[in-house]
Design a protein around this motif. Structure first.
Motif, mmCIF file in Angstrom:
data_model
loop_
_atom_site.group_PDB
_atom_site.id
_atom_site.type_symbol
_atom_site.label_atom_id
_atom_site.label_comp_id
_atom_site.label_asym_id
_atom_site.label_seq_id
_atom_site.Cartn_x
_atom_site.Cartn_y
_atom_site.Cartn_z
ATOM 1 N N GLN A 171 0.859 -1.179 0.000
ATOM 2 C CA GLN A 171 0.000 0.000 0.000
ATOM 3 C C GLN A 171 0.892 1.224 0.000
ATOM 4 N N PRO A 172 0.363 2.367 -0.420
ATOM 5 C CA PRO A 172 1.194 3.574 -0.368
ATOM 6 C C PRO A 172 1.699 3.822 1.045
ATOM 7 N N SER A 173 2.908 4.322 1.149
ATOM 8 C CA SER A 173 3.484 4.631 2.451
ATOM 9 C C SER A 173 2.827 5.867 3.026
ATOM 10 N N HIS A 210 3.933 -0.530 4.598
ATOM 11 C CA HIS A 210 3.150 -1.759 4.632
ATOM 12 C C HIS A 210 3.937 -2.761 3.800
ATOM 13 N N LEU A 211 4.496 -3.774 4.458
ATOM 14 C CA LEU A 211 5.378 -4.733 3.800
ATOM 15 C C LEU A 211 4.697 -6.076 3.624
ATOM 16 N N SER A 249 -1.310 -3.914 17.590
ATOM 17 C CA SER A 249 -2.061 -3.504 16.407
ATOM 18 C C SER A 249 -1.253 -2.526 15.555
ATOM 19 N N ASP A 250 -0.236 -1.895 16.138
ATOM 20 C CA ASP A 250 0.625 -1.005 15.357
ATOM 21 C C ASP A 250 1.372 -1.767 14.269
ATOM 22 N N VAL A 251 1.748 -2.999 14.565
ATOM 23 C CA VAL A 251 2.477 -3.832 13.610
ATOM 24 C C VAL A 251 1.510 -4.469 12.610
ATOM 25 N N ASP A 252 0.315 -4.847 13.063
ATOM 26 C CA ASP A 252 -0.714 -5.449 12.210
ATOM 27 C C ASP A 252 -0.150 -6.625 11.404
ATOM 28 N N PHE A 253 0.547 -7.532 12.122
ATOM 29 C CA PHE A 253 1.171 -8.682 11.462
ATOM 30 C C PHE A 253 0.108 -9.691 11.023
ATOM 31 N N GLY A 254 0.295 -10.261 9.848
ATOM 32 C CA GLY A 254 -0.603 -11.294 9.366
ATOM 33 C C GLY A 254 0.106 -12.219 8.403
ATOM 34 N N TRP A 295 3.149 -6.973 7.321
ATOM 35 C CA TRP A 295 3.152 -6.170 8.535
ATOM 36 C C TRP A 295 3.390 -4.713 8.182
ATOM 37 N N LYS A 296 3.170 -3.861 9.173
ATOM 38 C CA LYS A 296 3.489 -2.442 9.053
ATOM 39 C C LYS A 296 4.761 -2.178 9.852
#
Length: 185
Positions: free
Chosen positions: A28-30, A40-41, A77-82, A100-101
């Protein structure tokens, strides 16, 4: 990569050099917030590691020069790992991916990512020497509560857990040969 022999790792710099050391895509756009940048990596086409991640495993990271200690990504939730298993690529699936973010500072620092805690040759040598001192030939069983030869493992990976040794450990160390770099095997 980091240029050292500390395991497979990738890097993302707040200056984003052209050598593309990071084997990931920005999905996604940074987002930019003053002196920080949120990326968003997504890392795709991995072996299926869903069981490992389902148990709470996370990749590792560090930022040089500001935060040199390797850390496991948090569950916040800051990392939002999935992660996602999209089926076997040979059968038309998308394979395994993690996402993740990551918040980066705009100060010229570089953030490194690694699948596992980097444990290089020098770390291995320190571990073997500690084990040889603790369990070497002629040494009797050790009271694990008073001395722990494996403490250097948690010191090297800089995580908060300590390995515990059992009793009656047999340890024998022998050089089998040398690598092309002259390292003990």
């Amino acid at each position: 990569s980091s240029g050292s022999h500390r395991g497979n790792s990738a890097a993302a710099s707040s200056e984003m050099p052209e050598n593309q050391a990071l084997q990931a895509s920005i999905s996604q756009p940074s987002l930019s917030y003053g002196d920080t940048l949120i990326l968003h990596l997504s890392v795709c086409d991995l072996n299926n590691q869903s069981r490992l991640y389902r148990q709470g495993y996370r990749p590792w990271y560090r930022t040089l020069p500001n935060d040199p200690q390797w850390r496991r990504m948090s569950d916040s939730s800051d990392v939002d790992f999935g992660y996602n298993w999209g089926g076997e690529p040979s059968e038309g699936g998308t394979g395994f991916a993690i996402r993740w973010k990551q918040r980066l500072r705009r100060d010229g620092s570089t953030t490194y990512f690694a699948f596992c805690a980097p444990f290089g040759y020098q770390d291995w040598r320190v571990l073997c020497e500690a084990m040889e001192r603790g369990f070497g030939e002629g040494r009797q069983e050790t009271n694990a509560s008073s001395w722990n030869p494996l403490r250097c493992v948690s010191d090297a990976i800089q995580d908060g857990w300590n390995l515990r040794t059992g009793t009656g450990v047999y340890f024998h160390r022998q050089e089998l040969g040398r690598s092309l770099e002259g390292r003990i095997v």
